[in-house]
Design a protein around this motif. Structure first.
Motif, PDB file in Angstrom:
ATOM      1  N   VAL A 121       0.858  -1.182   0.000  1.00 24.60           N
ATOM      2  CA  VAL A 121       0.000   0.000   0.000  1.00 24.60           C
ATOM      3  C   VAL A 121       0.895   1.234   0.000  1.00 24.60           C
ATOM      4  O   VAL A 121       1.818   1.346   0.804  1.00 24.60           O
ATOM      5  CB  VAL A 121      -0.936   0.008   1.231  1.00 24.60           C
ATOM      6  CG1 VAL A 121      -1.743   1.292   1.280  1.00 24.60           C
ATOM      7  CG2 VAL A 121      -1.867  -1.203   1.202  1.00 24.60           C
ATOM      8  N   LYS A 122       0.609   2.152  -0.895  1.00 22.04           N
ATOM      9  CA  LYS A 122       1.416   3.363  -1.059  1.00 22.04           C
ATOM     10  C   LYS A 122       0.763   4.529  -0.325  1.00 22.04           C
ATOM     11  O   LYS A 122      -0.453   4.718  -0.407  1.00 22.04           O
ATOM     12  CB  LYS A 122       1.518   3.670  -2.548  1.00 22.04           C
ATOM     13  CG  LYS A 122       2.400   4.832  -2.895  1.00 22.04           C
ATOM     14  CD  LYS A 122       2.481   4.921  -4.407  1.00 22.04           C
ATOM     15  CE  LYS A 122       3.170   6.173  -4.862  1.00 22.04           C
ATOM     16  NZ  LYS A 122       3.177   6.268  -6.321  1.00 22.04           N
ATOM     17  N   GLY A 123       1.583   5.298   0.412  1.00 20.96           N
ATOM     18  CA  GLY A 123       1.111   6.539   1.003  1.00 20.96           C
ATOM     19  C   GLY A 123       0.925   6.526   2.512  1.00 20.96           C
ATOM     20  O   GLY A 123       0.621   7.561   3.094  1.00 20.96           O
ATOM     21  N   MET A 124       1.091   5.387   3.160  1.00 21.96           N
ATOM     22  CA  MET A 124       0.922   5.329   4.619  1.00 21.96           C
ATOM     23  C   MET A 124       2.155   5.905   5.307  1.00 21.96           C
ATOM     24  O   MET A 124       3.274   5.536   4.965  1.00 21.96           O
ATOM     25  CB  MET A 124       0.706   3.885   5.085  1.00 21.96           C
ATOM     26  CG  MET A 124      -0.530   3.236   4.544  1.00 21.96           C
ATOM     27  SD  MET A 124      -0.830   1.593   5.250  1.00 21.96           S
ATOM     28  CE  MET A 124       0.651   0.703   4.774  1.00 21.96           C
TER      29      MET A 124
ATOM     30  N   ALA B 202      -3.063  -7.088   9.285  1.00 25.42           N
ATOM     31  CA  ALA B 202      -1.861  -6.590   9.969  1.00 25.42           C
ATOM     32  C   ALA B 202      -1.168  -5.623   9.013  1.00 25.42           C
ATOM     33  O   ALA B 202      -0.937  -5.953   7.852  1.00 25.42           O
ATOM     34  CB  ALA B 202      -0.933  -7.737  10.336  1.00 25.42           C
ATOM     35  N   VAL B 203      -0.855  -4.433   9.516  1.00 23.57           N
ATOM     36  CA  VAL B 203      -0.216  -3.406   8.691  1.00 23.57           C
ATOM     37  C   VAL B 203       1.195  -3.168   9.200  1.00 23.57           C
ATOM     38  O   VAL B 203       1.409  -2.928  10.379  1.00 23.57           O
ATOM     39  CB  VAL B 203      -1.018  -2.089   8.742  1.00 23.57           C
ATOM     40  CG1 VAL B 203      -0.345  -1.027   7.884  1.00 23.57           C
ATOM     41  CG2 VAL B 203      -2.453  -2.308   8.290  1.00 23.57           C
ATOM     42  N   ASP B 204       2.166  -3.250   8.287  1.00 23.67           N
ATOM     43  CA  ASP B 204       3.559  -2.946   8.609  1.00 23.67           C
ATOM     44  C   ASP B 204       3.872  -1.593   7.986  1.00 23.67           C
ATOM     45  O   ASP B 204       4.097  -1.494   6.775  1.00 23.67           O
ATOM     46  CB  ASP B 204       4.476  -4.030   8.061  1.00 23.67           C
ATOM     47  CG  ASP B 204       5.940  -3.798   8.414  1.00 23.67           C
ATOM     48  OD1 ASP B 204       6.299  -2.681   8.851  1.00 23.67           O
ATOM     49  OD2 ASP B 204       6.731  -4.733   8.255  1.00 23.67           O
TER      50      ASP B 204
ATOM     51  N   ALA C 254       6.432   0.400   8.265  1.00 27.70           N
ATOM     52  CA  ALA C 254       7.794   0.587   7.759  1.00 27.70           C
ATOM     53  C   ALA C 254       7.959   0.083   6.321  1.00 27.70           C
ATOM     54  O   ALA C 254       8.609   0.724   5.501  1.00 27.70           O
ATOM     55  CB  ALA C 254       8.794  -0.107   8.672  1.00 27.70           C
ATOM     56  N   SER C 255       7.351  -1.050   6.017  1.00 29.86           N
ATOM     57  CA  SER C 255       7.503  -1.624   4.673  1.00 29.86           C
ATOM     58  C   SER C 255       6.365  -1.227   3.737  1.00 29.86           C
ATOM     59  O   SER C 255       6.455  -1.442   2.528  1.00 29.86           O
ATOM     60  CB  SER C 255       7.559  -3.149   4.761  1.00 29.86           C
ATOM     61  OG  SER C 255       6.302  -3.678   5.140  1.00 29.86           O
ATOM     62  N   GLY C 256       5.270  -0.701   4.302  1.00 29.43           N
ATOM     63  CA  GLY C 256       4.117  -0.358   3.491  1.00 29.43           C
ATOM     64  C   GLY C 256       3.309  -1.574   3.075  1.00 29.43           C
ATOM     65  O   GLY C 256       2.526  -1.507   2.140  1.00 29.43           O
ATOM     66  N   GLN C 257       3.487  -2.685   3.788  1.00 30.07           N
ATOM     67  CA  GLN C 257       2.768  -3.910   3.442  1.00 30.07           C
ATOM     68  C   GLN C 257       1.633  -4.189   4.410  1.00 30.07           C
ATOM     69  O   GLN C 257       1.731  -3.863   5.599  1.00 30.07           O
ATOM     70  CB  GLN C 257       3.714  -5.102   3.438  1.00 30.07           C
ATOM     71  CG  GLN C 257       4.661  -5.116   2.262  1.00 30.07           C
ATOM     72  CD  GLN C 257       5.339  -6.462   2.118  1.00 30.07           C
ATOM     73  OE1 GLN C 257       5.515  -7.202   3.063  1.00 30.07           O
ATOM     74  NE2 GLN C 257       5.722  -6.773   0.901  1.00 30.07           N
ATOM     75  N   ILE C 258       0.585  -4.779   3.867  1.00 34.04           N
ATOM     76  CA  ILE C 258      -0.490  -5.282   4.714  1.00 34.04           C
ATOM     77  C   ILE C 258      -0.582  -6.789   4.498  1.00 34.04           C
ATOM     78  O   ILE C 258      -0.359  -7.279   3.391  1.00 34.04           O
ATOM     79  CB  ILE C 258      -1.847  -4.603   4.427  1.00 34.04           C
ATOM     80  CG1 ILE C 258      -2.320  -4.846   2.991  1.00 34.04           C
ATOM     81  CG2 ILE C 258      -1.786  -3.122   4.728  1.00 34.04           C
ATOM     82  CD1 ILE C 258      -3.733  -4.364   2.717  1.00 34.04           C
ATOM     83  N   THR C 259      -0.849  -7.492   5.579  1.00 33.37           N
ATOM     84  CA  THR C 259      -1.078  -8.926   5.519  1.00 33.37           C
ATOM     85  C   THR C 259      -2.542  -9.142   5.848  1.00 33.37           C
ATOM     86  O   THR C 259      -3.016  -8.679   6.888  1.00 33.37           O
ATOM     87  CB  THR C 259      -0.183  -9.675   6.520  1.00 33.37           C
ATOM     88  OG1 THR C 259       1.191  -9.340   6.237  1.00 33.37           O
ATOM     89  CG2 THR C 259      -0.376 -11.171   6.425  1.00 33.37           C
ATOM     90  N   VAL C 260      -3.243  -9.825   4.962  1.00 33.81           N
ATOM     91  CA  VAL C 260      -4.676 -10.028   5.114  1.00 33.81           C
ATOM     92  C   VAL C 260      -4.976 -11.517   5.209  1.00 33.81           C
ATOM     93  O   VAL C 260      -4.599 -12.281   4.324  1.00 33.81           O
ATOM     94  CB  VAL C 260      -5.451  -9.419   3.917  1.00 33.81           C
ATOM     95  CG1 VAL C 260      -6.949  -9.594   4.114  1.00 33.81           C
ATOM     96  CG2 VAL C 260      -5.094  -7.952   3.727  1.00 33.81           C
ATOM     97  N   ASN C 261      -5.627 -11.907   6.295  1.00 32.93           N
ATOM     98  CA  ASN C 261      -6.119 -13.277   6.444  1.00 32.93           C
ATOM     99  C   ASN C 261      -7.592 -13.271   6.095  1.00 32.93           C
ATOM    100  O   ASN C 261      -8.340 -12.388   6.534  1.00 32.93           O
ATOM    101  CB  ASN C 261      -5.939 -13.777   7.876  1.00 32.93           C
ATOM    102  CG  ASN C 261      -4.486 -13.941   8.249  1.00 32.93           C
ATOM    103  OD1 ASN C 261      -3.639 -14.187   7.402  1.00 32.93           O
ATOM    104  ND2 ASN C 261      -4.181 -13.782   9.510  1.00 32.93           N
ATOM    105  N   SER C 262      -8.015 -14.275   5.322  1.00 36.64           N
ATOM    106  CA  SER C 262      -9.418 -14.351   4.925  1.00 36.64           C
ATOM    107  C   SER C 262      -9.869 -15.800   4.841  1.00 36.64           C
ATOM    108  O   SER C 262      -9.046 -16.714   4.752  1.00 36.64           O
ATOM    109  CB  SER C 262      -9.635 -13.654   3.582  1.00 36.64           C
ATOM    110  OG  SER C 262      -8.841 -14.249   2.580  1.00 36.64           O
ATOM    111  N   THR C 263     -11.170 -15.963   4.844  1.00 37.92           N
ATOM    112  CA  THR C 263     -11.738 -17.304   4.800  1.00 37.92           C
ATOM    113  C   THR C 263     -11.724 -17.888   3.395  1.00 37.92           C
ATOM    114  O   THR C 263     -11.916 -19.090   3.225  1.00 37.92           O
ATOM    115  CB  THR C 263     -13.193 -17.289   5.312  1.00 37.92           C
ATOM    116  OG1 THR C 263     -13.936 -16.347   4.544  1.00 37.92           O
ATOM    117  CG2 THR C 263     -13.245 -16.906   6.785  1.00 37.92           C
TER     118      THR C 263
END
Length: 69
Positions: A8-11, A34-36, A38-47
């Motif tokens: 994700v860009k801009g955080m 979960a949002v990181d 520093a790296s601009g990455q999000i980790t998404v868990n889904s069903t």
């Protein structure tokens, strides 16, 4: 359960983290975000597989840009 990582860009701050987390968590099937900052990455868990357009819309609604996929 499916776990995917996205960029994700801009955080830049904790408000950004909260905004993205809130919007992405509202997508049907999402169980955890979960949002990181520093790296601009999000980790998404889904069903199940995420609708990428729904994810893109949620990130856009929060005021940021989904870089991947």
């Amino acid at each position: 359960m499916i776990t995917e990582k996205y960029e994700v860009k801009g955080m830049t701050c904790s408000h950004c983290v909260n905004a993205v987390s809130t919007e992405v968590s509202a997508i049907p099937g999402v169980t955890e975000v979960a949002v990181d900052l520093a790296s601009g990455q999000i980790t998404v868990n889904s069903t199940g597989p995420l609708d990428v357009q729904a994810l893109r819309n949620a990130v856009d609604e929060a005021g940021y840009e989904l870089v991947t996929p």
